[in-house]
Design a protein around this motif. Structure first.
Motif, PDB file in Angstrom:
ATOM      1  N   MET B   1       0.844  -1.204   0.000  1.00 43.04           N
ATOM      2  CA  MET B   1       0.000   0.000   0.000  1.00 43.04           C
ATOM      3  C   MET B   1       0.875   1.248   0.000  1.00 43.04           C
ATOM      4  O   MET B   1       1.838   1.353   0.759  1.00 43.04           O
ATOM      5  CB  MET B   1      -0.903   0.004   1.232  1.00 43.04           C
ATOM      6  CG  MET B   1      -2.069   0.946   1.088  1.00 43.04           C
ATOM      7  SD  MET B   1      -3.177   0.728   2.482  1.00 43.04           S
ATOM      8  CE  MET B   1      -4.548   1.671   1.923  1.00 43.04           C
ATOM      9  N   LEU B   3       2.103   5.097   0.485  1.00 43.52           N
ATOM     10  CA  LEU B   3       1.943   6.083   1.568  1.00 43.52           C
ATOM     11  C   LEU B   3       0.843   7.087   1.259  1.00 43.52           C
ATOM     12  O   LEU B   3       0.075   7.478   2.130  1.00 43.52           O
ATOM     13  CB  LEU B   3       3.265   6.832   1.789  1.00 43.52           C
ATOM     14  CG  LEU B   3       4.274   6.205   2.757  1.00 43.52           C
ATOM     15  CD1 LEU B   3       5.466   7.108   2.922  1.00 43.52           C
ATOM     16  CD2 LEU B   3       3.612   5.931   4.107  1.00 43.52           C
ATOM     17  N   ILE B   6      -2.460   6.118   2.333  1.00 39.58           N
ATOM     18  CA  ILE B   6      -2.709   6.125   3.788  1.00 39.58           C
ATOM     19  C   ILE B   6      -2.878   7.560   4.294  1.00 39.58           C
ATOM     20  O   ILE B   6      -3.773   7.855   5.081  1.00 39.58           O
ATOM     21  CB  ILE B   6      -1.541   5.437   4.536  1.00 39.58           C
ATOM     22  CG1 ILE B   6      -1.307   4.029   3.988  1.00 39.58           C
ATOM     23  CG2 ILE B   6      -1.832   5.393   6.041  1.00 39.58           C
ATOM     24  CD1 ILE B   6      -0.062   3.363   4.526  1.00 39.58           C
ATOM     25  N   ILE B   7      -1.994   8.439   3.808  1.00 39.13           N
ATOM     26  CA  ILE B   7      -2.011   9.825   4.301  1.00 39.13           C
ATOM     27  C   ILE B   7      -3.131  10.599   3.620  1.00 39.13           C
ATOM     28  O   ILE B   7      -2.929  11.316   2.648  1.00 39.13           O
ATOM     29  CB  ILE B   7      -0.624  10.484   4.112  1.00 39.13           C
ATOM     30  CG1 ILE B   7       0.435   9.662   4.864  1.00 39.13           C
ATOM     31  CG2 ILE B   7      -0.625  11.930   4.618  1.00 39.13           C
ATOM     32  CD1 ILE B   7       1.859  10.075   4.622  1.00 39.13           C
ATOM     33  N   ASN B  11      -8.226   9.081   6.969  1.00 40.31           N
ATOM     34  CA  ASN B  11      -7.466   8.090   7.737  1.00 40.31           C
ATOM     35  C   ASN B  11      -6.754   8.701   8.953  1.00 40.31           C
ATOM     36  O   ASN B  11      -6.006   8.019   9.649  1.00 40.31           O
ATOM     37  CB  ASN B  11      -6.421   7.413   6.841  1.00 40.31           C
ATOM     38  CG  ASN B  11      -7.075   6.673   5.684  1.00 40.31           C
ATOM     39  OD1 ASN B  11      -8.227   6.237   5.806  1.00 40.31           O
ATOM     40  ND2 ASN B  11      -6.372   6.559   4.579  1.00 40.31           N
ATOM     41  N   LEU B  12      -6.997   9.977   9.171  1.00 43.54           N
ATOM     42  CA  LEU B  12      -6.315  10.679  10.261  1.00 43.54           C
ATOM     43  C   LEU B  12      -6.701  10.092  11.620  1.00 43.54           C
ATOM     44  O   LEU B  12      -7.887   9.943  11.932  1.00 43.54           O
ATOM     45  CB  LEU B  12      -6.696  12.162  10.219  1.00 43.54           C
ATOM     46  CG  LEU B  12      -6.051  13.068  11.258  1.00 43.54           C
ATOM     47  CD1 LEU B  12      -4.578  13.300  10.922  1.00 43.54           C
ATOM     48  CD2 LEU B  12      -6.786  14.386  11.338  1.00 43.54           C
ATOM     49  N   VAL B  13      -5.717   9.725  12.429  1.00 39.57           N
ATOM     50  CA  VAL B  13      -6.028   9.221  13.775  1.00 39.57           C
ATOM     51  C   VAL B  13      -5.378  10.058  14.882  1.00 39.57           C
ATOM     52  O   VAL B  13      -5.748   9.950  16.041  1.00 39.57           O
ATOM     53  CB  VAL B  13      -5.616   7.739  13.959  1.00 39.57           C
ATOM     54  CG1 VAL B  13      -6.574   6.841  13.214  1.00 39.57           C
ATOM     55  CG2 VAL B  13      -4.178   7.492  13.540  1.00 39.57           C
ATOM     56  N   TYR B  14      -4.399  10.872  14.528  1.00 37.09           N
ATOM     57  CA  TYR B  14      -3.823  11.760  15.557  1.00 37.09           C
ATOM     58  C   TYR B  14      -3.312  13.026  14.904  1.00 37.09           C
ATOM     59  O   TYR B  14      -2.483  12.983  14.003  1.00 37.09           O
ATOM     60  CB  TYR B  14      -2.659  11.095  16.307  1.00 37.09           C
ATOM     61  CG  TYR B  14      -2.216  11.917  17.508  1.00 37.09           C
ATOM     62  CD1 TYR B  14      -2.617  11.568  18.787  1.00 37.09           C
ATOM     63  CD2 TYR B  14      -1.420  13.058  17.346  1.00 37.09           C
ATOM     64  CE1 TYR B  14      -2.255  12.344  19.881  1.00 37.09           C
ATOM     65  CE2 TYR B  14      -1.064  13.832  18.427  1.00 37.09           C
ATOM     66  CZ  TYR B  14      -1.474  13.469  19.697  1.00 37.09           C
ATOM     67  OH  TYR B  14      -1.121  14.233  20.766  1.00 37.09           O
ATOM     68  N   LYS B  15      -3.816  14.149  15.374  1.00 35.78           N
ATOM     69  CA  LYS B  15      -3.258  15.420  14.902  1.00 35.78           C
ATOM     70  C   LYS B  15      -3.134  16.373  16.074  1.00 35.78           C
ATOM     71  O   LYS B  15      -3.782  16.202  17.115  1.00 35.78           O
ATOM     72  CB  LYS B  15      -4.109  16.010  13.783  1.00 35.78           C
ATOM     73  CG  LYS B  15      -5.452  16.576  14.220  1.00 35.78           C
ATOM     74  CD  LYS B  15      -6.061  17.340  13.053  1.00 35.78           C
ATOM     75  CE  LYS B  15      -7.497  17.676  13.291  1.00 35.78           C
ATOM     76  NZ  LYS B  15      -7.981  18.826  13.790  1.00 35.78           N
ATOM     77  N   ARG B  16      -2.297  17.342  15.873  1.00 38.43           N
ATOM     78  CA  ARG B  16      -2.022  18.361  16.889  1.00 38.43           C
ATOM     79  C   ARG B  16      -3.313  19.112  17.228  1.00 38.43           C
ATOM     80  O   ARG B  16      -4.009  19.605  16.334  1.00 38.43           O
ATOM     81  CB  ARG B  16      -0.983  19.316  16.290  1.00 38.43           C
ATOM     82  CG  ARG B  16      -0.412  20.343  17.222  1.00 38.43           C
ATOM     83  CD  ARG B  16       0.590  21.196  16.425  1.00 38.43           C
ATOM     84  NE  ARG B  16       1.011  22.341  17.199  1.00 38.43           N
ATOM     85  CZ  ARG B  16       2.087  22.353  17.987  1.00 38.43           C
ATOM     86  NH1 ARG B  16       2.853  21.285  18.078  1.00 38.43           N
ATOM     87  NH2 ARG B  16       2.416  23.433  18.671  1.00 38.43           N
TER      88      ARG B  16
END
Lengths: 360, 253, 73
Positions: B1, B3, B6-7, B11-16
């Motif tokens: 797969m 990148l 995925i990005i 698909n975001l699981v952690y952001k500032r």
């Protein structure tokens, strides 16, 4: 008809606070001013106006509670006496550096050290010349009656918020403990949180709403330019205050040849001295500074050409006399008379000293 | 797969968190302060209390905490943050007030203020960063410095007969009637950081419920002060700090 | 069902402390040989195929400079 009460100076400081819509008082017991907090606790203003009253663990905590409350844009105050004020000086410097409005009352007792609980004016330098570290000034009001003790709390808050700086009421045990008739003012409502956010939301920590950036109240400015600019701004504010906010009273000054200068309790004594002098045909006048910073320099300079000399009468070893000497720039003699240890000079005693200088 | 597959936003699981500002923190690499700041900011975001939260920064490395969160801040004199917090909470009872203090600030010069604020049960949150050293001033002995620990003012190691004993102030705080929640946490790994975040969340919830003072100690590392790399510092902390400052809840009412 | 993840590092905010490196359960992360404008070697996915998007690195990052993405395969 306004309500009149017979009360101690310290007690009406408390009433003055409640009636002018003060939001919070934070204090620590010390003689001779404990009646301020005692009166507030008896009055229970939290049940009427919603004013917060809290006995802190120390004067250091009190003044820092005042700092926190002032950050919020609230009308907050404390009171203490000389040794307590010394402890508060760090906080006072921070309040001045962060440009925070508040009222502090110093019911002065004799020093240095634990000194005496008797009245004194030995904290003039501390109040007027700084006390804490750094280049700062605070407005200093010197009441000479219970009525002024009452009135100056509201006046102090007005000035504190107008210029965003601490205001001190500098008084002593004599005025604080003396019972006098005081005319009370109608209750002013406290500002609501919304009104505070509207008025002071540009700088106060009222909670960051989406329409503005977060506010930070700090006295820290490590960038040399920022620090220099901050200090110049403070100084410009102090110069403006010297221009606009000088308050004083005069008695028989129009034709005076010799001038007594006295504030607070000593002005009460000197009033009688001047009356006696006049009864004897002596052209003695009295200048009573009401603001010690800003000092009535211009008024002294205005009177100077007609004067043979000036006598500063203080309950100290001579502090305000230095500001009088700075005002006259060596052009006329400035003498000093003071008593210590709580010994209050009699009007006759002052008159004798006055005559020894005046009639030479 | 690939990148780029995925990005993607979905698909975001952690952001500032947006409660943090974009400023690069002035802290040294690996410093626990940054992690704790982030956890507080995330709790503020999750509870949606940004407009109701007022932080009080100390004197010490965290003096500039106000540069890193989009909330209102008061910057206190050394050790006095609990006094500011007391007044602020009493004047704004519906707001969330937290102090953020280091070991020098809280456990040395500010001992009186923290003890009495906690004893009065002020409905505030106290975040206490204990790295057993004065970071800002260059690595001097703190009240919490361990026996034998080398600092710039204990160059031969802290000795009890000269310097006294390390102060377990959190244990003292837990004795006070006014506190409802006293816990000791850390942030050197993900599991620990998640536990600390839960502790901070609970502290803020307690404040809402007016349960009393919540006190969260975070045993932290100071790689610069300890003269170790950030990862060595975390290992040193686990080996030396945790036995003396054991993690876990001391009180939870 | 396997998890596949990826991280994006704000290379200018990263101070190369390595706390993420030692906290990565799959040894995905390493520090670059190059430095950012502040002179720090910064974190990057040295083994991108092993990343599960567990968020441990982002959780422990003191400078909050890691964004994490994850897909289920």
């Amino acid at each position: 008809m306004a309500e009149k009460v017979l009360k101690k100076g310290n007690e009406v400081i408390a009433l003055g606070a409640i009636h002018c819509g003060c939001d919070g008082y934070f204090g620590y017991p010390i003689t001779p001013q404990s009646e301020v907090m005692e009166t507030l606790m008896e009055e229970k203003p939290w049940e009427t106006t919603g004013m917060v009253v809290l006995q802190a663990e120390s004067e250091i905590a009190s003044v820092n509670m005042v700092y926190g409350g002032a950050c919020c844009g609230k009308k907050v105050m404390t009171s203490s006496s000389s040794p307590g004020l010394s402890l508060m000086c760090e906080g006072l410097s921070y309040l001045a550096g962060s440009e925070l409005p508040c009222v502090l009352v110093n019911v002065v007792r004799g020093g240095p050290g634990l000194g005496t609980i008797q009245p004194s004016q030995g904290d003039y330098f501390q109040a007027v010349k700084g006390g804490g570290h750094g280049d700062y000034k605070i407005i200093v009001l010197a009441p000479f009656s219970a009525q002024e003790m009452y009135d100056f709390v509201g006046t102090g808050f007005d000035l504190a918020f107008q210029y965003r700086m601490p205001v001190m009421i500098l008084t002593d045990g004599m005025i604080g403990q003396m019972m006098e008739k005081v005319e009370l003012r109608p209750q002013q409502p406290r500002l609501s949180d919304n009104e505070i956010a509207k008025r002071y939301g540009s700088w106060a920590t009222t909670g960051k709403t989406p329409d503005r950036k977060g506010n930070t109240v700090t006295s820290l400015a490590l960038d040399p330019k920022v620090h220099e600019t901050l200090n110049h701004r403070l100084q410009a504010k102090y110069r403006e205050i010297e221009e606009k906010e000088v308050r004083f009273e005069t008695l028989y000054c129009k034709d005076a040849e010799y001038l007594l200068v006295a504030y607070g309790s000593m002005a009460r004594i000197c009033e009688s001295t001047v009356e006696s002098a006049r009864a004897q045909g002596l052209k003695v006048g009295l200048l009573r500074p009401i603001t010690l910073f800003p000092f009535p320099v211009k008024e002294i300079q205005r009177l100077m050409p007609q004067l043979k000399g000036i006598l500063s009468v203080e309950l100290s070893t001579g502090q305000m006399v230095e500001d009088i000497r700075l005002s006259v720039e060596g052009k006329i003699p400035v003498d000093f008379y003071g008593r210590l240890g709580g010994v209050i000079p009699t009007p006759e005693e002052v008159l004798e000293v006055c005559m020894s200088h005046y009639i030479k | 797969m690939d990148l780029k597959d995925i990005i993607k936003p979905e698909n975001l699981v952690y952001k500032r968190t947006k409660v943090l500002t974009d400023n690069v923190m002035h802290y040294c690499p690996g410093c626990s302060h940054g992690t704790v700041h982030k956890l507080i900011a995330e709790v503020i975001e999750e509870m949606d209390i940004q407009d109701k939260t007022i932080g009080i920064s100390p004197v010490g490395c965290a003096v500039f905490a106000y540069n890193y969160m989009h909330i209102d801040w008061q910057q206190a004199a050394h050790g006095r943050a609990p006094a500011l917090a007391t007044a602020t909470k009493r004047l704004y009872p519906d707001k969330y007030i937290f102090t953020y203090q280091g070991d020098g600030d809280l456990a040395s010069i500010g001992t009186a203020e923290i003890m009495h604020a906690c004893n009065r049960g002020e409905n505030i949150v106290v975040i206490f960063i204990n790295n057993a050293i004065y970071g800002m001033t260059g690595g001097q002995m703190a009240p919490t410095t361990l026996l034998g620990m080398v600092t710039s003012t204990t160059p031969y190691g802290r000795q009890a007969d000269i310097n006294g004993y390390p102060l377990k102030i959190t244990e003292l705080i837990a004795q006070l009637e006014g506190t409802c929640y006293v816990t000791r946490q850390s942030v050197q790994n993900a599991a620990a950081a998640r536990k600390t975040k839960k502790a901070i969340r609970k502290a803020f919830e307690n404040s809402k419920q007016m349960k009393g003072t919540s006190f969260v100690e975070v045993v932290s590392s100071c790689s610069s002060g300890w003269k170790l790399t950030p990862t060595q510092a975390n290992e040193w902390m686990e080996e030396n700090m945790f036995p003396f400052y054991p993690l876990g809840d001391l009180k939870d009412i | 069902m396997a998890l596949k993840g990826a991280i994006v590092v704000d290379t200018e905010k990263c101070k190369g402390c390595s706390v993420c490196v030692v906290n990565c359960p799959t040894k995905t992360i390493a520090l670059t040989k190059e430095v950012n404008s502040k002179g720090y070697n910064y974190a990057y996915m040295a083994e991108p195929q092993t990343c599960t998007g567990c968020t441990n690195c982002a959780t422990v990052c003191p400078d909050t400079c890691i964004t994490v993405y994850r897909v289920k395969i």
